[in-house]
Motif scaffolding. Structure first.
Motif, PDB file in Angstrom:
ATOM      1  N   ILE A  57       0.870  -1.178   0.000  1.00 58.89           N
ATOM      2  CA  ILE A  57       0.000   0.000   0.000  1.00 58.89           C
ATOM      3  C   ILE A  57       0.909   1.231   0.000  1.00 58.89           C
ATOM      4  O   ILE A  57       1.782   1.358   0.850  1.00 58.89           O
ATOM      5  N   PRO A  58       0.738   2.131  -0.954  1.00 60.42           N
ATOM      6  CA  PRO A  58       1.595   3.328  -0.979  1.00 60.42           C
ATOM      7  C   PRO A  58       1.366   4.198   0.259  1.00 60.42           C
ATOM      8  O   PRO A  58       0.320   4.124   0.904  1.00 60.42           O
ATOM      9  N   PHE A  59       2.355   5.014   0.572  1.00 55.98           N
ATOM     10  CA  PHE A  59       2.182   5.979   1.656  1.00 55.98           C
ATOM     11  C   PHE A  59       1.013   6.892   1.296  1.00 55.98           C
ATOM     12  O   PHE A  59       0.716   7.097   0.120  1.00 55.98           O
ATOM     13  N   PRO A  60       0.357   7.470   2.295  1.00 54.30           N
ATOM     14  CA  PRO A  60      -0.724   8.413   1.994  1.00 54.30           C
ATOM     15  C   PRO A  60      -0.216   9.542   1.099  1.00 54.30           C
ATOM     16  O   PRO A  60       0.953   9.931   1.162  1.00 54.30           O
ATOM     17  N   ALA A  61      -1.083  10.077   0.280  1.00 52.70           N
ATOM     18  CA  ALA A  61      -0.730  11.188  -0.621  1.00 52.70           C
ATOM     19  C   ALA A  61      -0.792  12.490   0.170  1.00 52.70           C
ATOM     20  O   ALA A  61      -1.698  13.309  -0.005  1.00 52.70           O
ATOM     21  N   TRP A  62       0.194  12.675   1.026  1.00 53.79           N
ATOM     22  CA  TRP A  62       0.223  13.837   1.916  1.00 53.79           C
ATOM     23  C   TRP A  62       0.210  15.140   1.132  1.00 53.79           C
ATOM     24  O   TRP A  62      -0.292  16.159   1.623  1.00 53.79           O
ATOM     25  N   ASP A  63       0.743  15.132  -0.075  1.00 55.84           N
ATOM     26  CA  ASP A  63       0.820  16.354  -0.879  1.00 55.84           C
ATOM     27  C   ASP A  63      -0.550  16.831  -1.360  1.00 55.84           C
ATOM     28  O   ASP A  63      -0.670  17.953  -1.844  1.00 55.84           O
ATOM     29  N   LEU A  64      -1.573  16.021  -1.212  1.00 51.29           N
ATOM     30  CA  LEU A  64      -2.908  16.403  -1.670  1.00 51.29           C
ATOM     31  C   LEU A  64      -3.757  17.073  -0.584  1.00 51.29           C
ATOM     32  O   LEU A  64      -4.885  17.476  -0.850  1.00 51.29           O
ATOM     33  N   ILE A  65      -3.224  17.145   0.619  1.00 46.94           N
ATOM     34  CA  ILE A  65      -3.980  17.758   1.716  1.00 46.94           C
ATOM     35  C   ILE A  65      -3.141  18.851   2.376  1.00 46.94           C
ATOM     36  O   ILE A  65      -1.945  18.970   2.142  1.00 46.94           O
ATOM     37  N   ASN A  66      -3.776  19.625   3.228  1.00 45.86           N
ATOM     38  CA  ASN A  66      -3.074  20.634   4.017  1.00 45.86           C
ATOM     39  C   ASN A  66      -2.508  19.938   5.256  1.00 45.86           C
ATOM     40  O   ASN A  66      -3.179  19.844   6.282  1.00 45.86           O
TER      41      ASN A  66
END
Length: 167
Positions: A57-66
């Motif tokens: 499972i990839p890491f969460p897409a932190w760049d898509l949220i604040n």
């Protein structure tokens, strides 16, 4: 309205793809673990098997949220007011405690991310977002004591504090 029962990584992606392609009610019935309505009737699709290799499972897409908003929210629960993010490193629990329903979502078989995977995500969060504290929210992080010790050893060499909310 839609609801996905249990693990959502595969089913949620399938639901989004279906909603973006004007799928038929028959196609909606193929999405695993989905609750939905068809002509006013609630349909519950059968669940698929669990995701066994959590490192896939990839890491969460932190760049898509604040991320700062989340760090500040969790920092309020930190006595030191550090930039804090949550992390889940395992799923499932082999125990059958009468007060717990975690098995409903994650099952009874313990599945884990490798210590290398966990520490890799922590490195990513430190380097990209300046995270100062990790709050592990696993249901029982110490089931695999060897893995827990590997994570602890790795944390000692990183500029981060951490806490576990369930043991």
């Amino acid at each position: 309205d839609y609801l996905i029962e249990g693990e959502g990584e595969i089913a949620f992606l399938a639901l989004l793809n279906a909603l973006n392609t004007s799928c038929t009610p028959k196609q909606m019935r193929q999405i695993p673990a989905l609750f939905h309505r068809d002509n006013g009737q609630v349909i519950h699709n059968e669940r698929q098997d669990y995701i066994w290799d959590l490192d896939n499972i990839p890491f969460p897409a932190w760049d898509l949220i604040n991320v700062n908003r989340y760090m500040n929210t969790y920092a309020e629960a930190s006595s030191a007011r550090k930039k804090t993010l949550m992390m889940i490193t395992q799923r499932g629990c082999p125990f059958k405690c009468t007060f717990c329903n975690v098995f409903e979502s994650w099952g009874y078989r313990f599945r884990k991310r490798s210590s290398e995977n966990v520490l890799g995500e922590i490195d990513y969060l430190i380097e990209n977002y300046g995270v100062e504290e990790i709050m592990f929210v696993d249901d029982n992080m110490t089931i695999d004591k060897k893995r827990m010790m590997e994570i602890c050893e790795g944390l000692k060499s990183r500029p981060i504090s951490w806490r576990v909310v369930n043991i």
